[in-house]
Design a protein around this motif. Structure first.
Motif, short mmCIF file in Angstrom:
data_model
loop_
_atom_site.label_atom_id
_atom_site.label_comp_id
_atom_site.label_asym_id
_atom_site.label_seq_id
_atom_site.Cartn_x
_atom_site.Cartn_y
_atom_site.Cartn_z
N SER A 38 0.83 -1.21 0.00
CA SER A 38 0.00 0.00 0.00
C SER A 38 0.86 1.25 0.00
CB SER A 38 -0.93 0.02 1.21
OG SER A 38 -1.82 -1.05 1.16
N LEU A 39 1.90 1.25 0.81
CA LEU A 39 2.81 2.41 0.85
C LEU A 39 3.53 2.61 -0.47
CD1 LEU A 39 4.32 2.13 4.44
CD2 LEU A 39 2.72 3.85 3.59
N SER A 40 3.93 1.52 -1.12
CA SER A 40 4.62 1.66 -2.40
C SER A 40 3.67 2.21 -3.47
CB SER A 40 5.23 0.34 -2.84
OG SER A 40 4.23 -0.61 -3.12
N LEU A 41 2.41 1.80 -3.45
CA LEU A 41 1.44 2.34 -4.41
C LEU A 41 1.19 3.82 -4.17
CD1 LEU A 41 -1.30 -0.42 -4.76
CD2 LEU A 41 0.37 0.31 -6.45
N ILE A 42 1.06 4.20 -2.92
CA ILE A 42 0.86 5.61 -2.58
C ILE A 42 2.06 6.44 -2.99
CG2 ILE A 42 0.61 7.23 -0.64
CD1 ILE A 42 -1.10 5.00 0.72
N SER A 43 3.26 5.93 -2.75
CA SER A 43 4.49 6.63 -3.13
C SER A 43 4.57 6.80 -4.63
CB SER A 43 5.72 5.88 -2.63
OG SER A 43 5.72 5.83 -1.23
N ALA A 44 4.27 5.75 -5.37
CA ALA A 44 4.31 5.83 -6.83
C ALA A 44 3.30 6.84 -7.35
CB ALA A 44 4.05 4.46 -7.43
N ALA A 45 2.11 6.85 -6.80
CA ALA A 45 1.09 7.81 -7.22
C ALA A 45 1.53 9.23 -6.90
CB ALA A 45 -0.25 7.50 -6.54
N TYR A 46 2.07 9.44 -5.72
CA TYR A 46 2.53 10.77 -5.32
C TYR A 46 3.64 11.26 -6.24
CZ TYR A 46 4.67 14.50 -2.65
OH TYR A 46 5.19 15.71 -2.27
N LEU A 47 4.62 10.41 -6.52
CA LEU A 47 5.73 10.82 -7.38
C LEU A 47 5.27 11.12 -8.79
CD1 LEU A 47 8.54 8.40 -6.18
CD2 LEU A 47 8.39 10.86 -5.80
N SER A 48 4.31 10.36 -9.30
CA SER A 48 3.85 10.62 -10.66
C SER A 48 3.08 11.92 -10.75
CB SER A 48 2.99 9.46 -11.17
OG SER A 48 1.74 9.46 -10.52
N LEU A 49 2.41 12.33 -9.69
CA LEU A 49 1.64 13.56 -9.72
C LEU A 49 2.46 14.79 -9.37
CD1 LEU A 49 -1.68 12.35 -8.08
CD2 LEU A 49 -1.24 12.82 -10.49
N THR A 50 3.61 14.61 -8.74
CA THR A 50 4.42 15.75 -8.34
C THR A 50 5.63 15.95 -9.25
OG1 THR A 50 5.69 14.41 -6.80
CG2 THR A 50 3.76 15.57 -5.93
N GLY A 51 5.84 15.06 -10.20
CA GLY A 51 6.98 15.18 -11.09
C GLY A 51 6.71 16.18 -12.19
N CYS A 52 7.56 16.14 -13.20
CA CYS A 52 7.40 17.03 -14.35
C CYS A 52 6.18 16.60 -15.15
CB CYS A 52 8.64 16.96 -15.22
SG CYS A 52 10.11 17.57 -14.39
N GLN A 53 5.84 17.43 -16.13
CA GLN A 53 4.71 17.08 -16.96
C GLN A 53 5.00 15.78 -17.71
OE1 GLN A 53 4.45 20.70 -19.09
NE2 GLN A 53 5.70 20.01 -20.75
N ILE A 54 3.96 15.09 -18.13
CA ILE A 54 4.11 13.76 -18.67
C ILE A 54 4.28 13.73 -20.19
CG2 ILE A 54 2.98 12.62 -16.76
CD1 ILE A 54 0.40 12.61 -18.35
N VAL A 55 4.29 14.89 -20.84
CA VAL A 55 4.58 14.97 -22.27
C VAL A 55 5.67 16.01 -22.49
CG1 VAL A 55 2.33 14.18 -23.07
CG2 VAL A 55 2.68 16.59 -22.66
N ALA A 56 6.47 15.82 -23.51
CA ALA A 56 7.56 16.75 -23.79
C ALA A 56 7.02 18.05 -24.36
CB ALA A 56 8.52 16.12 -24.80
N SER A 57 7.62 19.14 -23.95
CA SER A 57 7.23 20.47 -24.41
C SER A 57 8.39 21.42 -24.14
CB SER A 57 5.98 20.94 -23.66
OG SER A 57 5.71 22.28 -23.95
N PRO A 58 8.54 22.46 -24.96
CA PRO A 58 9.61 23.42 -24.68
C PRO A 58 9.32 24.29 -23.46
CG PRO A 58 8.33 24.15 -26.56
CD PRO A 58 7.84 22.78 -26.19
N MET A 59 8.08 24.25 -22.97
CA MET A 59 7.71 25.02 -21.78
C MET A 59 7.09 24.08 -20.76
SD MET A 59 6.05 28.42 -23.47
CE MET A 59 4.82 27.55 -24.39
N ALA A 60 7.34 24.33 -19.49
CA ALA A 60 6.76 23.51 -18.43
C ALA A 60 5.53 24.19 -17.86
CB ALA A 60 7.78 23.27 -17.33
N GLY A 61 4.52 23.39 -17.59
CA GLY A 61 3.32 23.88 -16.93
C GLY A 61 2.82 22.79 -16.01
N GLY A 62 3.08 22.92 -14.73
CA GLY A 62 2.77 21.86 -13.79
C GLY A 62 1.28 21.58 -13.65
N ILE A 63 0.46 22.62 -13.73
CA ILE A 63 -0.98 22.44 -13.58
C ILE A 63 -1.64 22.26 -14.94
CG2 ILE A 63 -3.12 23.57 -12.86
CD1 ILE A 63 -1.49 24.90 -10.63
N TYR A 64 -1.26 23.08 -15.90
CA TYR A 64 -1.84 22.98 -17.25
C TYR A 64 -0.83 23.47 -18.26
CZ TYR A 64 -5.03 23.51 -21.17
OH TYR A 64 -5.64 23.41 -22.40
#
Length: 108
Positions: free
Chosen positions: A9-35
């Motif tokens: 359970s802790l490993s699943l929670i950690s994985a979910a947290y890291l995926s949501l707090t990392g960089c955006q999930i598609v490549a772009s010349p500009m970063a936008g954490g929320i949108y």
């Protein structure tokens, strides 16, 4: 067994947290954490001969699952293009949950 369940359970929670707090999930010349919704050029020869446009996209969910064909050949086929005049890209990211990467080809 209880310790294994807690660790899992802790490993699943950690994985979910890291995926949501990392960089955006598609490549772009500009970063936008929320949108992020950007369009940018990659390769261009001449736009004078560009009478057709084709677009091919791939999507990503949580950065865990990605599907689609965003290749130049798929975009050419979508637009009925045989001679490429330019290749552009667009990227969209919403809260790191849903991402879209597209290739846009113009030509004749």
């Amino acid at each position: 067994m209880k310790k294994v369940t807690v660790l899992f359970s802790l490993s699943l929670i950690s994985a979910a947290y890291l995926s949501l707090t990392g960089c955006q999930i598609v490549a772009s010349p500009m970063a936008g954490g929320i949108y992020n919704e950007t369009k940018y050029g990659d390769v261009a020869t001449t736009h004078n001969s560009a009478t057709k446009e084709g677009k091919a996209c791939g999507t990503s969910i949580l950065g865990w699952v990605a599907t689609g064909d965003a290749s130049v050949s798929a975009a050419k086929a979508a637009g009925g293009i045989t001679t490429v005049a330019s290749v552009d890209h667009s990227a969209k990211n919403i809260l790191g949950i849903l991402g879209e990467w597209c290739t846009i080809v113009k030509g004749s």
